[in-house]
Write a protein that holds these residues in place. Structure first.
Motif, PDB file in Angstrom:
ATOM      1  N   SER A  45      47.518 -26.877  59.879  1.00 22.06           N
ATOM      2  CA  SER A  45      46.658 -26.631  61.038  1.00 22.06           C
ATOM      3  C   SER A  45      47.410 -27.021  62.303  1.00 22.06           C
ATOM      4  O   SER A  45      48.484 -27.635  62.251  1.00 22.06           O
ATOM      5  CB  SER A  45      45.352 -27.432  60.941  1.00 22.06           C
ATOM      6  N   GLU A  59      44.889 -21.368  58.952  1.00 25.17           N
ATOM      7  CA  GLU A  59      44.942 -20.018  58.381  1.00 25.17           C
ATOM      8  C   GLU A  59      44.166 -19.975  57.065  1.00 25.17           C
ATOM      9  O   GLU A  59      44.091 -20.968  56.339  1.00 25.17           O
ATOM     10  CB  GLU A  59      46.388 -19.597  58.118  1.00 25.17           C
ATOM     11  N   HIS A  60      43.628 -18.810  56.790  1.00 23.68           N
ATOM     12  CA  HIS A  60      42.973 -18.595  55.498  1.00 23.68           C
ATOM     13  C   HIS A  60      43.305 -17.183  55.028  1.00 23.68           C
ATOM     14  O   HIS A  60      42.996 -16.198  55.717  1.00 23.68           O
ATOM     15  CB  HIS A  60      41.453 -18.750  55.608  1.00 23.68           C
ATOM     16  N   THR A  63      40.778 -13.322  50.140  1.00 24.23           N
ATOM     17  CA  THR A  63      40.889 -12.911  48.735  1.00 24.23           C
ATOM     18  C   THR A  63      40.214 -11.552  48.538  1.00 24.23           C
ATOM     19  O   THR A  63      39.481 -11.062  49.414  1.00 24.23           O
ATOM     20  CB  THR A  63      40.223 -13.942  47.814  1.00 24.23           C
ATOM     21  N   GLU A  66      36.487 -11.912  48.721  1.00 23.61           N
ATOM     22  CA  GLU A  66      35.980 -12.067  50.085  1.00 23.61           C
ATOM     23  C   GLU A  66      36.067 -10.753  50.865  1.00 23.61           C
ATOM     24  O   GLU A  66      35.217 -10.465  51.707  1.00 23.61           O
ATOM     25  CB  GLU A  66      36.771 -13.163  50.811  1.00 23.61           C
ATOM     26  N   VAL A  80      44.571 -12.031  56.985  1.00 29.00           N
ATOM     27  CA  VAL A  80      44.606 -13.483  57.214  1.00 29.00           C
ATOM     28  C   VAL A  80      43.648 -13.825  58.351  1.00 29.00           C
ATOM     29  O   VAL A  80      43.642 -13.157  59.399  1.00 29.00           O
ATOM     30  CB  VAL A  80      46.030 -13.961  57.560  1.00 29.00           C
ATOM     31  N   HIS A  83      41.087 -19.267  61.927  1.00 27.43           N
ATOM     32  CA  HIS A  83      39.764 -19.811  62.230  1.00 27.43           C
ATOM     33  C   HIS A  83      39.885 -21.278  62.631  1.00 27.43           C
ATOM     34  O   HIS A  83      40.873 -21.959  62.308  1.00 27.43           O
ATOM     35  CB  HIS A  83      38.844 -19.694  61.006  1.00 27.43           C
ATOM     36  N   ALA A 100      36.932 -27.013  57.143  1.00 22.58           N
ATOM     37  CA  ALA A 100      36.271 -26.514  55.935  1.00 22.58           C
ATOM     38  C   ALA A 100      34.956 -25.830  56.295  1.00 22.58           C
ATOM     39  O   ALA A 100      34.583 -24.803  55.703  1.00 22.58           O
ATOM     40  CB  ALA A 100      36.033 -27.665  54.960  1.00 22.58           C
ATOM     41  N   THR A 103      35.602 -22.430  57.987  1.00 21.28           N
ATOM     42  CA  THR A 103      36.011 -21.384  57.038  1.00 21.28           C
ATOM     43  C   THR A 103      34.798 -20.578  56.586  1.00 21.28           C
ATOM     44  O   THR A 103      34.828 -19.338  56.539  1.00 21.28           O
ATOM     45  CB  THR A 103      36.710 -22.004  55.816  1.00 21.28           C
ATOM     46  N   LEU A 107      34.160 -16.601  57.403  1.00 15.42           N
ATOM     47  CA  LEU A 107      34.020 -15.590  56.351  1.00 15.42           C
ATOM     48  C   LEU A 107      32.718 -14.809  56.494  1.00 15.42           C
ATOM     49  O   LEU A 107      32.671 -13.606  56.188  1.00 15.42           O
ATOM     50  CB  LEU A 107      34.091 -16.258  54.975  1.00 15.42           C
TER      51      LEU A 107
END
Length: 221
Positions: A45, A59-60, A63, A66, A80, A83, A100, A103, A107
Protein backbone atom coordinates in the motif's frame (compact mmCIF):
# COMPACT_ATOMS: atom_id res chain seq x y z
CA UNK A 1 -8.23 9.99 18.36
CA UNK A 2 -11.02 9.04 15.99
CA UNK A 3 -11.19 10.61 12.56
CA UNK A 4 -13.12 10.05 9.36
CA UNK A 5 -12.19 8.39 6.08
CA UNK A 6 -13.98 8.14 2.73
CA UNK A 7 -13.51 5.11 0.41
CA UNK A 8 -12.50 5.59 -3.22
CA UNK A 9 -11.89 3.40 -6.27
CA UNK A 10 -9.92 3.96 -9.46
CA UNK A 11 -10.09 1.14 -12.01
CA UNK A 12 -10.56 0.27 -15.67
CA UNK A 13 -13.11 -1.99 -17.29
CA UNK A 14 -12.99 -4.39 -20.17
CA UNK A 15 -13.39 -1.53 -22.64
CA UNK A 16 -13.16 1.68 -20.62
CA UNK A 17 -9.82 3.01 -19.33
CA UNK A 18 -8.82 3.94 -15.80
CA UNK A 19 -11.16 6.42 -14.11
CA UNK A 20 -12.51 7.27 -10.67
CA UNK A 21 -15.53 5.04 -10.06
CA UNK A 22 -16.05 5.71 -6.34
CA UNK A 23 -15.13 9.12 -4.88
CA UNK A 24 -15.38 10.66 -1.38
CA UNK A 25 -18.73 12.35 -1.00
CA UNK A 26 -17.33 15.64 0.30
CA UNK A 27 -15.13 16.30 -2.75
CA UNK A 28 -16.25 18.73 -5.44
CA UNK A 29 -13.56 17.62 -7.86
CA UNK A 30 -11.73 14.31 -7.92
CA UNK A 31 -9.25 14.53 -10.76
CA UNK A 32 -6.36 14.27 -8.30
CA UNK A 33 -7.48 10.72 -7.38
CA UNK A 34 -6.72 9.41 -10.86
CA UNK A 35 -3.44 11.35 -10.96
CA UNK A 36 -2.26 10.23 -7.50
CA UNK A 37 -3.52 6.67 -7.07
CA UNK A 38 -1.30 4.86 -9.57
CA UNK A 39 -0.33 1.16 -9.74
CA UNK A 40 2.06 0.11 -6.97
CA UNK A 41 5.53 -1.35 -7.43
CA UNK A 42 6.01 -4.32 -5.10
CA UNK A 43 4.55 -2.55 -2.05
CA UNK A 44 1.30 -3.56 -0.34
CA UNK A 45 0.00 0.00 0.00
CA UNK A 46 0.99 3.63 -0.20
CA UNK A 47 0.04 6.85 1.61
CA UNK A 48 0.38 10.33 0.13
CA UNK A 49 -0.47 13.70 1.62
CA UNK A 50 -2.77 15.74 -0.63
CA UNK A 51 -4.47 19.14 -0.22
CA UNK A 52 -7.64 17.22 0.71
CA UNK A 53 -6.09 14.88 3.29
CA UNK A 54 -4.01 11.70 3.46
CA UNK A 55 -4.70 9.36 0.54
CA UNK A 56 -4.04 5.66 1.22
CA UNK A 57 -4.51 2.96 -1.39
CA UNK A 58 -3.69 -0.62 -2.32
CA UNK A 59 -4.10 -2.91 -5.33
CA UNK A 60 -6.55 -5.74 -5.74
CA UNK A 61 -6.41 -8.16 -8.66
CA UNK A 62 -9.96 -8.96 -9.76
CA UNK A 63 -10.80 -12.67 -9.78
CA UNK A 64 -13.02 -14.46 -12.30
CA UNK A 65 -15.73 -14.81 -9.67
CA UNK A 66 -15.62 -11.09 -8.89
CA UNK A 67 -15.64 -10.19 -12.59
CA UNK A 68 -18.33 -12.79 -13.37
CA UNK A 69 -16.27 -13.81 -16.32
CA UNK A 70 -12.79 -13.33 -17.71
CA UNK A 71 -10.95 -10.85 -15.42
CA UNK A 72 -9.17 -9.18 -18.34
CA UNK A 73 -9.82 -6.24 -20.62
CA UNK A 74 -10.24 -6.44 -24.38
CA UNK A 75 -6.45 -6.28 -24.79
CA UNK A 76 -5.83 -9.20 -22.44
CA UNK A 77 -4.58 -7.10 -19.50
CA UNK A 78 -5.66 -8.19 -16.00
CA UNK A 79 -8.31 -6.11 -14.29
CA UNK A 80 -6.84 -4.40 -11.20
CA UNK A 81 -8.55 -2.20 -8.64
CA UNK A 82 -6.77 0.76 -7.04
CA UNK A 83 -8.86 1.22 -3.92
CA UNK A 84 -8.38 2.94 -0.60
CA UNK A 85 -9.56 5.91 1.41
CA UNK A 86 -9.06 9.63 1.87
CA UNK A 87 -8.66 10.86 5.45
CA UNK A 88 -8.86 14.65 5.95
CA UNK A 89 -8.59 14.42 9.76
CA UNK A 90 -4.94 13.38 10.13
CA UNK A 91 -2.46 10.54 9.67
CA UNK A 92 -4.13 7.10 10.02
CA UNK A 93 -2.61 5.02 12.82
CA UNK A 94 -3.16 1.74 10.94
CA UNK A 95 -4.43 1.31 7.41
CA UNK A 96 -4.71 -2.46 7.03
CA UNK A 97 -8.16 -2.84 8.60
CA UNK A 98 -9.48 0.18 6.70
CA UNK A 99 -8.13 -1.17 3.39
CA UNK A 100 -9.88 -4.50 4.02
CA UNK A 101 -13.13 -2.59 4.41
CA UNK A 102 -12.58 -0.48 1.29
CA UNK A 103 -11.96 -3.66 -0.73
CA UNK A 104 -15.55 -4.70 -0.10
CA UNK A 105 -16.89 -1.24 -0.95
CA UNK A 106 -14.78 -1.11 -4.12
CA UNK A 107 -15.95 -4.54 -5.35
CA UNK A 108 -19.60 -3.57 -4.86
CA UNK A 109 -19.13 -0.47 -7.03
CA UNK A 110 -16.97 -2.34 -9.55
CA UNK A 111 -19.59 -5.04 -10.08
CA UNK A 112 -22.15 -2.43 -11.08
CA UNK A 113 -19.59 -0.75 -13.32
CA UNK A 114 -18.78 -3.96 -15.24
CA UNK A 115 -22.48 -4.58 -15.79
CA UNK A 116 -22.85 -1.27 -17.68
CA UNK A 117 -19.55 0.45 -18.38
CA UNK A 118 -20.96 3.00 -20.81
CA UNK A 119 -23.92 4.04 -18.66
CA UNK A 120 -22.13 3.97 -15.29
CA UNK A 121 -22.01 7.19 -13.29
CA UNK A 122 -19.48 7.77 -10.52
CA UNK A 123 -20.58 6.70 -7.04
CA UNK A 124 -20.08 8.94 -4.01
CA UNK A 125 -18.95 7.29 -0.78
CA UNK A 126 -19.89 7.90 2.85
CA UNK A 127 -17.35 8.25 5.68
CA UNK A 128 -16.38 5.59 8.19
CA UNK A 129 -14.49 6.04 11.50
CA UNK A 130 -10.74 5.52 11.62
CA UNK A 131 -8.06 5.97 14.25
CA UNK A 132 -5.71 8.86 13.49
CA UNK A 133 -2.61 10.15 15.25
CA UNK A 134 -3.19 13.13 17.51
CA UNK A 135 -1.11 16.15 16.56
CA UNK A 136 0.21 18.19 19.49
CA UNK A 137 -0.07 21.87 18.73
CA UNK A 138 1.83 24.28 21.01
CA UNK A 139 -0.25 26.93 22.65
CA UNK A 140 0.98 30.42 21.93
CA UNK A 141 -0.03 33.15 24.37
CA UNK A 142 -1.20 36.33 22.65
CA UNK A 143 1.09 39.35 23.16
CA UNK A 144 0.06 41.75 25.88
CA UNK A 145 -1.19 45.10 24.69
CA UNK A 146 0.55 48.15 26.19
CA UNK A 147 -1.54 50.22 28.57
CA UNK A 148 -3.13 53.15 26.79
CA UNK A 149 -3.49 56.46 28.67
CA UNK A 150 -6.98 57.88 29.03
CA UNK A 151 -6.92 60.96 26.87
CA UNK A 152 -9.61 62.78 28.84
CA UNK A 153 -7.75 62.45 32.14
CA UNK A 154 -4.39 63.39 30.64
CA UNK A 155 -5.87 66.48 28.99
CA UNK A 156 -7.59 67.55 32.19
CA UNK A 157 -4.38 67.12 34.19
CA UNK A 158 -2.36 69.12 31.70
CA UNK A 159 -4.93 71.90 31.68
CA UNK A 160 -4.91 72.01 35.48
CA UNK A 161 -1.13 72.32 35.51
CA UNK A 162 -1.24 75.18 33.00
CA UNK A 163 -3.87 77.05 35.00
CA UNK A 164 -1.95 76.53 38.25
CA UNK A 165 1.24 77.81 36.64
CA UNK A 166 -0.51 80.87 35.28
CA UNK A 167 -2.02 81.68 38.68
CA UNK A 168 1.36 81.29 40.37
CA UNK A 169 2.97 83.61 37.83
CA UNK A 170 0.30 86.28 38.33
CA UNK A 171 0.58 86.06 42.10
CA UNK A 172 4.36 86.24 41.96
CA UNK A 173 4.26 89.23 39.63
CA UNK A 174 1.78 91.02 41.87
CA UNK A 175 3.89 90.29 44.94
CA UNK A 176 7.01 91.57 43.24
CA UNK A 177 5.18 94.73 42.21
CA UNK A 178 4.06 95.42 45.79
CA UNK A 179 7.62 95.18 47.17
CA UNK A 180 9.38 97.27 44.48
CA UNK A 181 9.70 101.04 45.27
CA UNK A 182 7.95 103.51 42.98
CA UNK A 183 10.39 106.16 41.62
CA UNK A 184 9.32 109.70 40.76
CA UNK A 185 10.34 111.48 37.56
CA UNK A 186 13.46 113.62 37.86
CA UNK A 187 13.04 117.38 38.09
CA UNK A 188 14.76 119.56 35.51
CA UNK A 189 17.44 120.80 37.89
CA UNK A 190 18.44 117.31 39.07
CA UNK A 191 22.06 116.57 38.28
CA UNK A 192 23.05 112.92 38.09
CA UNK A 193 25.80 111.89 40.47
CA UNK A 194 28.84 110.16 39.07
CA UNK A 195 31.14 107.93 41.00
CA UNK A 196 30.53 107.03 44.62
CA UNK A 197 28.33 109.66 46.31
CA UNK A 198 29.86 111.33 49.41
CA UNK A 199 26.61 112.94 50.50
CA UNK A 200 23.14 111.49 51.02
CA UNK A 201 21.58 110.70 47.62
CA UNK A 202 18.17 109.92 46.22
CA UNK A 203 16.97 108.28 43.00
CA UNK A 204 14.51 109.43 40.38
CA UNK A 205 13.60 108.29 36.86
CA UNK A 206 14.70 110.02 33.67
CA UNK A 207 14.05 108.55 30.22
CA UNK A 208 13.07 105.25 31.86
CA UNK A 209 16.40 104.95 33.73
CA UNK A 210 17.06 105.42 37.46
CA UNK A 211 19.19 108.50 38.15
CA UNK A 212 20.99 109.01 41.50
CA UNK A 213 21.25 112.64 42.64
CA UNK A 214 22.25 114.53 45.80
CA UNK A 215 19.60 115.73 48.18
CA UNK A 216 19.42 119.47 48.90
CA UNK A 217 20.71 120.45 52.35
CA UNK A 218 17.17 120.97 53.64
CA UNK A 219 16.28 117.30 52.93
CA UNK A 220 19.48 115.66 54.11
CA UNK A 221 19.20 113.65 57.28
Amino acid sequence: MTGRAWPFLVARGRRRGYSALLVPGFLREHGFLEATAIPLDDVPSRAVATPHGVLVWAEHAVTAAEARGEPRDEYGRPLVLLHGFLCPDGEPVTASAALAWTTTAALTTYGRFLADEEGFRTDRSEPFPIEVAAVARPRVAPPEEPARPVRGLVGAGAAALVVAGAVAAVVGFASAGDDAPVLSPCARDVVELTGTPTVPAATCVRDGKPVPYSLPPSRRP
